[in-house]
Write an enzyme that holds these catalytic residues in place. Structure first.
Site, PDB file in Angstrom:
ATOM      1  N   ARG A   1      67.151 117.433 -31.856  1.00 15.82           N
ATOM      2  CA  ARG A   1      67.114 117.286 -30.414  1.00 15.82           C
ATOM      3  C   ARG A   1      67.900 118.411 -29.736  1.00 15.82           C
ATOM      4  O   ARG A   1      68.766 119.027 -30.343  1.00 15.82           O
ATOM      5  CB  ARG A   1      67.678 115.920 -30.001  1.00 15.82           C
ATOM      6  CG  ARG A   1      66.763 114.753 -30.306  1.00 15.82           C
ATOM      7  CD  ARG A   1      67.420 113.422 -29.994  1.00 15.82           C
ATOM      8  NE  ARG A   1      68.481 113.082 -30.935  1.00 15.82           N
ATOM      9  CZ  ARG A   1      69.219 111.990 -30.869  1.00 15.82           C
ATOM     10  NH1 ARG A   1      69.045 111.137 -29.875  1.00 15.82           N
ATOM     11  NH2 ARG A   1      70.154 111.760 -31.780  1.00 15.82           N
TER      12      ARG A   1
ATOM     13  N   TYR B   1      76.562 112.575 -26.105  1.00 15.45           N
ATOM     14  CA  TYR B   1      76.893 111.292 -26.714  1.00 15.45           C
ATOM     15  C   TYR B   1      78.161 111.482 -27.534  1.00 15.45           C
ATOM     16  O   TYR B   1      78.325 112.506 -28.223  1.00 15.45           O
ATOM     17  CB  TYR B   1      75.772 110.812 -27.646  1.00 15.45           C
ATOM     18  CG  TYR B   1      74.546 110.309 -26.937  1.00 15.45           C
ATOM     19  CD1 TYR B   1      74.605 109.195 -26.097  1.00 15.45           C
ATOM     20  CD2 TYR B   1      73.313 110.923 -27.115  1.00 15.45           C
ATOM     21  CE1 TYR B   1      73.480 108.727 -25.442  1.00 15.45           C
ATOM     22  CE2 TYR B   1      72.179 110.458 -26.471  1.00 15.45           C
ATOM     23  CZ  TYR B   1      72.260 109.361 -25.627  1.00 15.45           C
ATOM     24  OH  TYR B   1      71.147 108.897 -24.993  1.00 15.45           O
TER      25      TYR B   1
ATOM     26  N   HIS C   1      80.350 108.172 -28.705  1.00 17.58           N
ATOM     27  CA  HIS C   1      80.546 106.972 -29.536  1.00 17.58           C
ATOM     28  C   HIS C   1      81.920 106.994 -30.212  1.00 17.58           C
ATOM     29  O   HIS C   1      82.047 106.983 -31.437  1.00 17.58           O
ATOM     30  CB  HIS C   1      79.432 106.868 -30.584  1.00 17.58           C
ATOM     31  CG  HIS C   1      78.052 106.810 -29.992  1.00 17.58           C
ATOM     32  ND1 HIS C   1      77.597 105.731 -29.279  1.00 17.58           N
ATOM     33  CD2 HIS C   1      77.045 107.720 -30.004  1.00 17.58           C
ATOM     34  CE1 HIS C   1      76.345 105.957 -28.883  1.00 17.58           C
ATOM     35  NE2 HIS C   1      75.992 107.155 -29.301  1.00 17.58           N
TER      36      HIS C   1
ATOM     37  N   SER D   1      67.912 104.346 -26.722  1.00 15.44           N
ATOM     38  CA  SER D   1      67.847 102.965 -27.192  1.00 15.44           C
ATOM     39  C   SER D   1      66.396 102.510 -27.297  1.00 15.44           C
ATOM     40  O   SER D   1      66.021 101.791 -28.221  1.00 15.44           O
ATOM     41  CB  SER D   1      68.620 102.042 -26.240  1.00 15.44           C
ATOM     42  OG  SER D   1      69.996 102.335 -26.254  1.00 15.44           O
TER      43      SER D   1
ATOM     44  N   ALA E   1      72.975  99.486 -34.121  1.00 15.48           N
ATOM     45  CA  ALA E   1      74.314  99.565 -33.526  1.00 15.48           C
ATOM     46  C   ALA E   1      75.278 100.415 -34.346  1.00 15.48           C
ATOM     47  O   ALA E   1      76.472 100.448 -34.035  1.00 15.48           O
ATOM     48  CB  ALA E   1      74.882  98.158 -33.363  1.00 15.48           C
TER      49      ALA E   1
ATOM     50  N   MET F   1      68.911 108.051 -35.371  1.00 15.70           N
ATOM     51  CA  MET F   1      67.531 107.663 -35.644  1.00 15.70           C
ATOM     52  C   MET F   1      66.527 108.389 -34.742  1.00 15.70           C
ATOM     53  O   MET F   1      65.495 108.875 -35.213  1.00 15.70           O
ATOM     54  CB  MET F   1      67.389 106.152 -35.511  1.00 15.70           C
ATOM     55  CG  MET F   1      66.118 105.588 -36.099  1.00 15.70           C
ATOM     56  SD  MET F   1      65.941 103.808 -35.789  1.00 15.70           S
ATOM     57  CE  MET F   1      67.442 103.176 -36.549  1.00 15.70           C
TER      58      MET F   1
END
Length: 370
Positions: free
Chosen positions: A15, A94, A96, A134, A268, A301
């Site tokens: 990506r 992102y 996390h 998501s 998750a 993913m």
């Protein structure tokens, strides 16, 4: 502002943080965009397209990090990338952080201003920058589950939709948020028997209006979770607490009692996973077994459908990237409380409460830094 676009270095991550169209949006507003050579080759976005959009090419990632005022990425920076960040530099990506103390410590040490896609909000408490990925992950969870239920991939050897005279497989979805809804939608389309569990009864009512008797909905009590998981061939974990570590809904003991050859897909896992037996895997080695249960726990993913994911993500992130570039991080965050919710770390301090609580850091309000 000089905006930098480095190539992602995480395993099989193709990506791109900015498409050529996004670059053009920034350059026409007077910003300089420094793009690492070959950044979009993996998804058919050539350097010529970036040059036509007004970008300048950099020889490597190190040059991008060294020169950029703001770095726009997709996945959390790896250790080598964290070491290239500097005080005051904006990182928009992102992150996390809650389940990742190593990355958090490295980013705090860098002094960078870290704005996380996954905690930027919109009206109604929605997470608009997390939602596109998501959606992709939820759909892909069912695809992955179907593949790994095949005997040749370690599963029990069943089709999701069964056959005439053979019952359909039971797919259990834990969490009825964006990812969970997309997962159950895909499972229904493929003909599986679907059960969804959530603690929000109003959300279950909404799903009932859409899917009716094609799904079975249950309140996510411990007993209901246990009953559903033990009966399932495929369990998809898609629970989310914004910015925080995912709750462990399925214990190791419960996994040990699941059907031999069953599959769990832990969407998750970016936030630590909702199965006690989950640990992050890669696209090179996506699965492992615990007690005869196949675990698929790949954090990135959506990276396997990188072109679709890139365009979907840019549609959501670009307005915020433009705001940060046009106004600088302090003014942009002052003016937009939703973007301000994305600030996780700044000036060596943790500014997001769930991250501070998960990792034991003091939390400094973003307002005090603005």
């Amino acid at each position: 502002m000089l905006v930098g676009l480095p190539t992602e270095i995480k395993n099989h991550e193709y990506r791109v943080g900015l498409t050529p169209a996004s670059v053009r949006e920034l350059t026409t507003r007077g910003h300089t965009v420094l793009v690492q050579k070959g950044v979009g080759d993996g998804i058919g976005l050539g350097d010529d397209q970036y040059l036509a959009a007004g970008a300048t090419l950099a020889a490597d990632g190190a040059e991008v990090y060294a020169r950029a005022d703001m770095v726009v990425k997709v996945k959390e920076p790896q250790a080598a990338e964290c070491a290239l960040l500097r005080p005051g530099q904006i990182l928009f990506s992102y992150l996390h952080l809650a389940p990742d103390p190593v990355q958090t410590e490295a980013l705090l040490k860098s002094g960078a201003v870290c704005v996380a896609y996954e905690t930027v909000t919109s009206t109604g408490g929605r997470l608009p920058l997390l939602a596109p990925m998501s959606e992709v992950a939820g759909r892909m969870a069912v695809q992955a589950g179907a593949i790994y239920l095949e005997k040749s991939h370690g599963g029990m050897g069943v089709l999701l939709d069964g056959m005439p005279g053979v019952p359909a497989s039971h797919v259990v979805v834990l969490g009825a948020g964006v990812a969970g809804t997309q997962a159950l939608k895909m499972a229904v389309m493929l003909g599986a028997r679907v059960t969804v569990l959530d603690k929000n009864v109003n959300r279950l009512r909404q799903l009932d209006l859409v899917f009716g008797k094609r799904i079975s909905s249950r309140f996510a009590s411990k007993q209901n979770v246990e009953n559903a998981v033990l009966d399932a061939e495929l369990v998809i974990g898609s629970v989310l607490v914004p910015g925080a570590s995912a709750p462990k809904l399925v214990s190791a003991d419960l996994v040990s009692r699941m059907k031999n050859g069953a599959v769990v897909v832990d969407v998750a896992i970016d936030q630590g996973g909702c199965f006690e037996t989950s640990r992050p895997t890669t696209h090179d080695q996506p699965t492992y077994e615990v007690g005869g249960v196949v675990h698929y726990c790949v954090p990135n993913m959506p990276g396997t459908v990188a072109r679709t994911s890139t365009f979907a993500l840019n549609s959501a992130t670009l307005p915020h990237a433009v705001a940060l570039a046009d106004k600088g991080w302090q003014q942009a965050l002052k003016e937009d409380r939703h973007l301000r919710n994305g600030l996780n770390l700044a000036q060596g301090q943790v500014t997001y409460p769930a991250v501070a609580q998960a990792l034991g850091y003091p939390c400094v309000s973003a307002d005090t830094l603005l």
